[in-house]
Design a protein around this motif. Structure first.
Motif, PDB file in Angstrom:
ATOM      1  N   LEU A 177     -13.455   9.651   5.187  1.00 34.77           N
ATOM      2  CA  LEU A 177     -14.258  10.507   6.065  1.00 34.77           C
ATOM      3  C   LEU A 177     -14.959  11.590   5.249  1.00 34.77           C
ATOM      4  N   ALA A 178     -16.088  12.051   5.781  1.00 37.69           N
ATOM      5  CA  ALA A 178     -16.933  12.970   5.012  1.00 37.69           C
ATOM      6  C   ALA A 178     -16.445  14.409   5.045  1.00 37.69           C
ATOM      7  N   PHE A 179     -15.946  14.859   6.203  1.00 35.14           N
ATOM      8  CA  PHE A 179     -15.682  16.295   6.374  1.00 35.14           C
ATOM      9  C   PHE A 179     -14.368  16.551   7.115  1.00 35.14           C
ATOM     10  N   SER A 180     -13.797  17.703   6.876  1.00 35.73           N
ATOM     11  CA  SER A 180     -12.583  18.117   7.581  1.00 35.73           C
ATOM     12  C   SER A 180     -12.799  18.125   9.092  1.00 35.73           C
ATOM     13  N   SER A 181     -13.951  18.593   9.513  1.00 37.13           N
ATOM     14  CA  SER A 181     -14.229  18.690  10.952  1.00 37.13           C
ATOM     15  C   SER A 181     -14.171  17.315  11.621  1.00 37.13           C
ATOM     16  N   ILE A 182     -14.607  16.294  10.926  1.00 42.72           N
ATOM     17  CA  ILE A 182     -14.594  14.943  11.485  1.00 42.72           C
ATOM     18  C   ILE A 182     -13.161  14.414  11.506  1.00 42.72           C
ATOM     19  N   TYR A 183     -12.422  14.725  10.467  1.00 40.72           N
ATOM     20  CA  TYR A 183     -11.009  14.347  10.384  1.00 40.72           C
ATOM     21  C   TYR A 183     -10.233  14.956  11.558  1.00 40.72           C
ATOM     22  N   VAL A 184     -10.460  16.225  11.807  1.00 37.02           N
ATOM     23  CA  VAL A 184      -9.767  16.900  12.917  1.00 37.02           C
ATOM     24  C   VAL A 184     -10.185  16.301  14.259  1.00 37.02           C
ATOM     25  N   THR A 185     -11.474  16.140  14.446  1.00 38.57           N
ATOM     26  CA  THR A 185     -11.975  15.627  15.719  1.00 38.57           C
ATOM     27  C   THR A 185     -11.359  14.268  16.053  1.00 38.57           C
ATOM     28  N   LEU A 186     -11.380  13.360  15.089  1.00 38.67           N
ATOM     29  CA  LEU A 186     -10.872  12.015  15.354  1.00 38.67           C
ATOM     30  C   LEU A 186      -9.355  12.027  15.582  1.00 38.67           C
ATOM     31  N   ASN A 187      -8.653  12.868  14.844  1.00 40.62           N
ATOM     32  CA  ASN A 187      -7.208  12.972  15.058  1.00 40.62           C
ATOM     33  C   ASN A 187      -6.884  13.556  16.430  1.00 40.62           C
ATOM     34  N   LEU A 188      -7.599  14.583  16.825  1.00 41.47           N
ATOM     35  CA  LEU A 188      -7.363  15.168  18.143  1.00 41.47           C
ATOM     36  C   LEU A 188      -7.605  14.133  19.242  1.00 41.47           C
ATOM     37  N   TYR A 189      -8.634  13.345  19.061  1.00 36.91           N
ATOM     38  CA  TYR A 189      -8.944  12.322  20.067  1.00 36.91           C
ATOM     39  C   TYR A 189      -7.831  11.279  20.157  1.00 36.91           C
ATOM     40  N   LEU A 190      -7.365  10.813  19.008  1.00 35.16           N
ATOM     41  CA  LEU A 190      -6.273   9.822  19.019  1.00 35.16           C
ATOM     42  C   LEU A 190      -5.009  10.414  19.644  1.00 35.16           C
TER      43      LEU A 190
END
Lengths: 278, 278
Positions: free
Chosen positions: A228-241
């Motif tokens: 993944l490119a950015f921390s923000s994307i990592y957090v977003t996808l984890n929160l969704y899961l």
């Protein structure tokens, strides 16, 4: 060839805020201010398994720069000392804390105007289609070749939802319908706030725009967390899961506090603070 | 004496976005883009009883300007033609749409850098104490003498929650604890996004700061709806009352689309669009 520079300055804001919050005020209150928030820390789960190493502020977590063939793109977020001239009258600036304020500002020595700098909003879509999410492989720096959600800087004149749909069209060629707000993630260190909406495809046509190498629907078990490119994307996808596991998708507010000095490529080098939900 | 100028330019962004969303793309999709969102329009209730008259964009809905005794405060949000010089090298700018972009930008004729302008975030607190809400009577323009929530521009280096607490301290002398995100309200016309948190007083000490004439707890039936400062505050308080009636306080995303040309003092001259909830 893309010629782009991104200024992502270190901010002394946190220190200054602390100072200003603890100073006395001419009020009936004699108490001092605590910055401690009512933080609902997450229960043990994937989202909190971040590696707290140190990372550099330079460009990490920043967003696609507007493309330009002939000009230099600059998205300034905080390095006030780089502002050397007044954009309104052309006069040279000085760098001082104005009367009644607490932060260093660039002040025109001719006309007296102050060039304020404020955080920028990055808006994007978490597109869900048949238990898959749409990701784009970046064709630009930073994080070239890594996966991200379609997202970019909000423009004056559009709402966050409109901006998120525009960026999705530009980066993924996808026509989407915004369903609901999903997350606001502040990144104080680089002066950015991510606003992510849940969205659905209106049809199955999508294709990479100029800023993307590839766009692909990933099954929820196949999300490329290591690319993944950015921390923000990592957090977003984890929160969704995590929400899916709990059986209810909710809105999340949180602050991504990055560790200064660590590698820009280490998107897990942060803590998620002030994680609040309605 | 406060010497302040606020630039709140008209934006051609909406038109340009529409154009760019309907143009064809080199993709597998032959469809065009619709800007129509999945808008959950509100059921008949107080929040939708707005009077759709026309209002001016000048300053209405804008926020307290940073106070300054000796300098000129300028919060620029969109009027790109007022940017006449490069803030980095001092060169004169030209105003063009850069290659690969769709919006007019100020581009330095010497160094080629582009001065991007982006919406600003206004962060604030909806403080609830024993079925009362804390409001501040403004001691500054615009909307001097009218009531508002403690709120102001987010600074680089702080999170939205920290900024909302700081503004609450500066304007109301109140020590608060942020509980949850309550609303994100975009105002595209003036390039602002309000981010409002629900908060509680940590003690009963509060007093007006320099930008406030008075701070007072209002019972929910006594909120001065006819003397509120901004549309964003009107919407926020109405949404909160509606949530209380329904028995559950939720997070709200919405867009406040103001009517160009009507009186700045008519804070009800708008529509609330894209009202989405998690």
């Amino acid at each position: 060839m893309l010629k782009a520079v991104q200024i992502l300055g270190w901010s002394s804001g946190l220190t200054i805020i602390s100072q200003r919050l603890t100073k006395t005020r001419n009020s009936s209150s004699s108490s001092t201010i605590s910055l401690k928030l009512s933080t609902f820390s997450s229960s043990p789960r994937r989202i909190l398994s971040f590696i707290p190493t140190r990372m550099s502020s330079s460009q990490s977590g920043s967003d696609p720069l507007p493309k330009s063939q002939t000009f230099v793109s600059v998205q300034s977020s905080g390095d006030v000392r780089k502002i050397k001239f007044c954009q309104w009258c052309g006069g040279p600036t000085k760098h001082e804390i104005p009367d009644g304020e607490e932060k260093l500002r660039a002040i025109c020595t001719h006309c007296g105007k102050i060039a304020y700098q404020n955080p920028k909003m990055v808006v994007g879509c978490l597109i869900v289609h048949e238990e898959k999410v749409l990701l784009c492989k970046r064709n630009i720096q930073p994080s070239h070749g890594l996966w991200t959600l379609p997202a970019g800087y909000l423009e004056v004149g559009e709402s966050a939802a409109e901006g998120a749909m525009r960026e999705t069209w530009e980066e993924a060629g996808a026509t989407v319908e915004v369903i609901s707000p999903f997350a606001q993630l502040d990144i104080p260190l680089i002066g950015q706030t991510y606003v992510i909406f849940l969205a659905r495809l209106k049809n199955l046509d999508f294709a990479p725009g100029p800023e993307s190498l590839e766009c692909r629907l990933f099954g929820l078990d196949d999300i490329p967390f290591d690319s993944l490119a950015f921390s923000s994307i990592y957090v977003t996808l984890n929160l969704y899961l995590e929400d899916l596991k709990k059986g209810k998708v909710k809105f999340h507010y949180g602050t991504i506090n990055k560790r200064p000095g660590s590698s820009p490529s280490d998107i897990r080098a942060f803590t998620l603070d002030y994680h609040l939900q309605p």
